[in-house]
Each structure stands twice: as C-alpha cells, then as structure tokens.
Design a protein around this motif. Structure first.
Motif, PDB file in Angstrom:
ATOM      1  N   ALA A  13       0.817  -1.212   0.000  1.00 12.42           N
ATOM      2  CA  ALA A  13       0.000   0.000   0.000  1.00 12.42           C
ATOM      3  C   ALA A  13       0.851   1.262   0.000  1.00 12.42           C
ATOM      4  N   MET A  14       1.963   1.238   0.758  1.00 14.09           N
ATOM      5  CA  MET A  14       2.773   2.444   0.900  1.00 14.09           C
ATOM      6  C   MET A  14       3.911   2.530  -0.106  1.00 14.09           C
ATOM      7  N   ARG A  15       4.016   1.547  -0.989  1.00 12.33           N
ATOM      8  CA  ARG A  15       5.063   1.585  -2.013  1.00 12.33           C
ATOM      9  C   ARG A  15       4.520   1.757  -3.419  1.00 12.33           C
ATOM     10  N   THR A  16       3.280   2.187  -3.521  1.00 10.10           N
ATOM     11  CA  THR A  16       2.748   2.560  -4.824  1.00 10.10           C
ATOM     12  C   THR A  16       3.321   3.928  -5.189  1.00 10.10           C
ATOM     13  N   PRO A  17       3.412   4.249  -6.466  1.00 11.36           N
ATOM     14  CA  PRO A  17       3.917   5.577  -6.857  1.00 11.36           C
ATOM     15  C   PRO A  17       3.135   6.717  -6.206  1.00 11.36           C
ATOM     16  N   GLU A  18       1.812   6.531  -6.075  1.00  8.79           N
ATOM     17  CA  GLU A  18       0.990   7.587  -5.487  1.00  8.79           C
ATOM     18  C   GLU A  18       1.317   7.791  -4.010  1.00  8.79           C
ATOM     19  N   ALA A  19       1.449   6.678  -3.265  1.00  8.10           N
ATOM     20  CA  ALA A  19       1.746   6.786  -1.839  1.00  8.10           C
ATOM     21  C   ALA A  19       3.142   7.360  -1.618  1.00  8.10           C
ATOM     22  N   GLU A  20       4.112   6.913  -2.417  1.00  8.11           N
ATOM     23  CA  GLU A  20       5.477   7.421  -2.262  1.00  8.11           C
ATOM     24  C   GLU A  20       5.546   8.911  -2.585  1.00  8.11           C
ATOM     25  N   LYS A  21       4.794   9.332  -3.591  1.00  9.25           N
ATOM     26  CA  LYS A  21       4.759  10.760  -3.918  1.00  9.25           C
ATOM     27  C   LYS A  21       4.182  11.561  -2.754  1.00  9.25           C
ATOM     28  N   ARG A  22       3.130  11.037  -2.148  1.00 11.32           N
ATOM     29  CA  ARG A  22       2.509  11.722  -1.009  1.00 11.32           C
ATOM     30  C   ARG A  22       3.483  11.816   0.165  1.00 11.32           C
ATOM     31  N   LEU A  23       4.199  10.731   0.451  1.00 10.55           N
ATOM     32  CA  LEU A  23       5.188  10.758   1.525  1.00 10.55           C
ATOM     33  C   LEU A  23       6.267  11.790   1.237  1.00 10.55           C
ATOM     34  N   GLU A  24       6.736  11.832  -0.002  1.00  8.82           N
ATOM     35  CA  GLU A  24       7.773  12.790  -0.370  1.00  8.82           C
ATOM     36  C   GLU A  24       7.274  14.223  -0.275  1.00  8.82           C
ATOM     37  N   GLU A  25       6.011  14.441  -0.595  1.00  8.41           N
ATOM     38  CA  GLU A  25       5.422  15.780  -0.439  1.00  8.41           C
ATOM     39  C   GLU A  25       5.411  16.206   1.021  1.00  8.41           C
ATOM     40  N   LEU A  26       5.329  15.230   1.897  1.00  4.88           N
ATOM     41  CA  LEU A  26       5.368  15.508   3.333  1.00  4.88           C
ATOM     42  C   LEU A  26       6.798  15.727   3.831  1.00  4.88           C
ATOM     43  N   GLY A  27       7.771  15.464   2.948  1.00  4.65           N
ATOM     44  CA  GLY A  27       9.161  15.591   3.343  1.00  4.65           C
ATOM     45  C   GLY A  27       9.762  14.307   3.875  1.00  4.65           C
ATOM     46  N   LEU A  28       9.007  13.210   3.798  1.00  4.60           N
ATOM     47  CA  LEU A  28       9.488  11.923   4.285  1.00  4.60           C
ATOM     48  C   LEU A  28      10.167  11.146   3.167  1.00  4.60           C
ATOM     49  N   THR A  29      10.971  10.180   3.562  1.00  3.49           N
ATOM     50  CA  THR A  29      11.621   9.298   2.596  1.00  3.49           C
ATOM     51  C   THR A  29      10.941   7.943   2.657  1.00  3.49           C
ATOM     52  N   PRO A  30      10.293   7.505   1.581  1.00  2.00           N
ATOM     53  CA  PRO A  30       9.658   6.184   1.610  1.00  2.00           C
ATOM     54  C   PRO A  30      10.695   5.100   1.907  1.00  2.00           C
ATOM     55  N   SER A  31      10.345   4.201   2.799  1.00  2.00           N
ATOM     56  CA  SER A  31      11.282   3.138   3.178  1.00  2.00           C
ATOM     57  C   SER A  31      11.272   2.019   2.153  1.00  2.00           C
ATOM     58  N   GLN A  32      12.452   1.455   1.922  1.00  2.00           N
ATOM     59  CA  GLN A  32      12.569   0.293   1.039  1.00  2.00           C
ATOM     60  C   GLN A  32      13.035  -0.941   1.813  1.00  2.00           C
ATOM     61  N   LEU A  33      13.075  -0.844   3.137  1.00  2.00           N
ATOM     62  CA  LEU A  33      13.523  -1.982   3.939  1.00  2.00           C
ATOM     63  C   LEU A  33      12.471  -3.078   3.981  1.00  2.00           C
ATOM     64  N   SER A  34      12.928  -4.319   3.955  1.00  2.29           N
ATOM     65  CA  SER A  34      12.025  -5.431   4.224  1.00  2.29           C
ATOM     66  C   SER A  34      11.673  -5.417   5.703  1.00  2.29           C
ATOM     67  N   THR A  35      10.654  -6.172   6.069  1.00  2.00           N
ATOM     68  CA  THR A  35      10.254  -6.220   7.474  1.00  2.00           C
ATOM     69  C   THR A  35      11.381  -6.754   8.344  1.00  2.00           C
ATOM     70  N   GLN A  36      12.072  -7.783   7.886  1.00  2.00           N
ATOM     71  CA  GLN A  36      13.166  -8.344   8.673  1.00  2.00           C
ATOM     72  C   GLN A  36      14.321  -7.357   8.792  1.00  2.00           C
ATOM     73  N   ALA A  37      14.630  -6.662   7.696  1.00  2.00           N
ATOM     74  CA  ALA A  37      15.713  -5.676   7.735  1.00  2.00           C
ATOM     75  C   ALA A  37      15.375  -4.546   8.700  1.00  2.00           C
ATOM     76  N   PHE A  38      14.103  -4.161   8.743  1.00  2.00           N
ATOM     77  CA  PHE A  38      13.704  -3.125   9.694  1.00  2.00           C
ATOM     78  C   PHE A  38      13.866  -3.620  11.125  1.00  2.00           C
ATOM     79  N   ALA A  39      13.419  -4.839  11.392  1.00  2.00           N
ATOM     80  CA  ALA A  39      13.555  -5.396  12.742  1.00  2.00           C
ATOM     81  C   ALA A  39      15.025  -5.428  13.160  1.00  2.00           C
ATOM     82  N   ASP A  40      15.896  -5.770  12.221  1.00  2.00           N
ATOM     83  CA  ASP A  40      17.339  -5.793  12.513  1.00  2.00           C
ATOM     84  C   ASP A  40      17.868  -4.388  12.782  1.00  2.00           C
ATOM     85  N   SER A  41      17.383  -3.408  12.011  1.00  2.00           N
ATOM     86  CA  SER A  41      17.868  -2.030  12.170  1.00  2.00           C
ATOM     87  C   SER A  41      17.456  -1.447  13.516  1.00  2.00           C
TER      88      SER A  41
END
Length: 332
Positions: free
Chosen positions: A284-312
């Motif tokens: 849901a959050m990695r569609t072009p529309e959602a990523e554009k909205r996040l970027e408009e907010l000044g956020l960086t869309p995450s590309q981490l997998s769930t496991q990579a996030f848990a590790d981070s």
C-alpha cells in the motif's frame, strides 16, 4: 468392539489435524486466516492529531481499508511521550485488529524510564517500516537569526532565558534539543507539548524560541513562511530543503540517526496475520501515489524489508541510548 476401519479413519483424522496444527502458528485455522480482518481494525497513534505520525497513519488506514474491504480507523491515544498509546497497543489481543503506528521513541524509551509499561523487543511485532524522517532546528520566521553559529551565540548571551519546545517529554525532539543544549554548553529550558501540532502553534506564536521538529509536521509551515529552518539532523541534507546544512557539517556531531514511522502489532501475532498485514502495508505504501505523497510531506519512503527493519531497530537502539546519556536527559 470398535471396527478396525473406524480406528484407522480416526487415527488418520487425528494425525492430519495434528500436522495442520503444527504448520499453523498459534493454532490459527484456515478459516480464521481467511476471515482476517473479521471486524474493524484500529491503528493506534500514540500522539495528538495533526502531527506526522497521525498523517502517515491516516494515509495507511485509507489504503488498508481499500485493499481489505473492511474499515480501518485511527485512534489517537496521546500522553507520556507516547507511552500511553504504545502500552495500549502492546496489551491488545494478538489478533491483528489493534495495530500501532510507532515512531523512533519506541526504542528510545528504555533509556529514559525505569518503569516502562512495555519492552519494545518483547512486546511488539514489527510489521513494516513505512518511511524515515529527519528533523530540523526551526525558529519563528520573524527571528533575526539565520545560522546555528548566531543562534548559539544568542543563547549563550541569555543563559536560562531561552526555551526550546518539544512534542512531548522524552520524544525525539526532546532528545535532539537536550543533546544540542549539552553539546553546545547552553542553558536552554525545555518546554514539552502534547504533540507536534500544539508545539508548532507555540513556536509560530513565539512562546518558545526554537524546536527540533520532524519534517512531515514542519514542512507546510516553512513553505507558508511562518517558520524558518537553520540545520537538519541525519547523515545528509534533506531533498526538501537542500540549502540547509546538517548539524554534522556544522561541527555538531551525534545527530546522525534518522527517525522512522513504522507499523507494529502486539507480540505473538499468528504468522498468517503477520504476513497479511505486513505484505499489504508494504504494498500500500510503495505505490507511486503513496510514495509521492510521503515525499510531499518531506518523508523518505522506506525500502527496507520487514526483517531488515527489525534488525535495524536493534542496531539503532544503542545509538539513541548514547544520545540520551550525552544529552543528560532525565524525565523521571
């Protein structure tokens, strides 16, 4: 006497049931997997409405509701630096119908509170990192100060008379402000608010002189000319305001870790629910529309997998604890 054939059939049924139970975590049935969500899903936001966390949660809720054909609502449970909402989500039934839009404070809190009502690595299931965020050192637009050097000089000339705001005790804004205060040998007074929206109102109204504010909450007020920014946290400049230097560039170290907006469930979520929520949220959050909205907010869309996030989370944990120690943050 029982018919041998009946015994054989019963044995087959029991062995098959046992095999199915062994591959379905926590005894989850195919029926319950297919039924999820079986009622409205609540995403808890542990801060007041209007801030970056609330904005991201409402984006996600709309997208999940579309995909599941079932209501997904946001419930704000603000207070105690996020503890109230976080604890509520941690105590929820582990069935996926109560989720948490958590931010970095989740792994900062253990270094701040002796009696924390949850343990981040034990009581939550990381489901998806949605976006990352940096914070800016912001001042009212009317301030005559335009550089960190001049700001530090101004504060040093008025010991104990300058206040910095935050969106709550022990949040990232508080940690950043405290570390800046300590590292530059300043004597600013901390004024906490119950979320980013009231903090920004106070900053615009000059009730506090400065604050570290996440980009999602801050950006519209900079663009409208109500606030200005003089430095940014993180390892590199923000695409939103590329002219603004990082604190590291300015010789102020320790502000490199970035913040995040992530989805969590309680501990012990059934595997099928975990997979469904995690997969749907990331899609849901990695569609072009959602990523554009996040970027408009000044956020960086995450590309981490769930496991990579848990590790981070485990990697970043000691970095935030160091910031707490060096900033001498004590909230109890």
């Amino acid at each position: 006497m029982e018919n041998p054939c009946s015994r054989g059939r019963r044995s087959f049924v029991l062995s098959t049931a046992a095999a199915l139970a062994s591959v379905l975590p926590h005894g989850l049935s195919f029926a319950s997997e297919a039924a999820y969500p079986s009622r409205p899903v609540t995403i808890v936001v542990p801060f007041a409405p209007g801030g970056g966390t609330d904005i991201v949660a409402r984006m996600l809720a709309v997208e999940l509701s579309k995909r599941w054909g079932s209501p997904v609502v946001v419930e704000n449970k603000a207070g105690a630096g996020g503890q109230i909402g976080n604890a509520f989500a941690a105590r929820a039934a582990p069935d996926g119908h109560t989720l948490l839009l958590g931010i970095t404070t989740l792994i900062q809190a253990p270094g701040l509170y002796k009696n924390l009502p949850y343990e981040p690595f034990r009581d939550f299931t990381p489901l998806a990192q949605l976006a990352t965020s940096v914070s800016f050192l912001a001042l009212p637009a009317s301030s005559p100060i335009n550089t960190v050097k001049d700001f530090v000089a101004s504060v040093r000339a008025r010991p104990g008379k300058v206040s910095y705001g935050s969106n709550g005790n022990a949040g990232t804004a508080h940690l950043h402000g405290a570390l800046f205060n300590a590292s530059q040998k300043l004597d600013m007074v901390h004024v906490p608010y119950s979320g980013s929206a009231p903090l920004l109102t106070a900053l615009i109204g000059q009730q506090v002189e400065c604050a570290f504010v996440d980009i999602a909450s801050l950006r519209p007020h900079v663009l409208s000319g109500k606030l200005k920014v003089i430095a940014v946290t993180g390892p590199k400049r923000s695409p939103s305001f590329p002219q603004v230097p990082t604190l590291e560039e300015l010789g102020v170290p320790g502000f490199e870790p970035v913040g995040w907006f992530s989805l969590f469930g309680p501990a012990h979520l059934p595997e099928a629910v975990f997979q469904k929520v995690s997969t749907t949220a990331l899609q849901a959050m990695r569609t072009p529309e959602a990523e554009k909205r996040l970027e408009e907010l000044g956020l960086t869309p995450s590309q981490l997998s769930t496991q990579a996030f848990a590790d981070s989370m485990k990697t970043d944990f000691p970095k935030w604890q160091k910031m707490i120690r060096e900033g001498n943050v004590n909230v109890e």
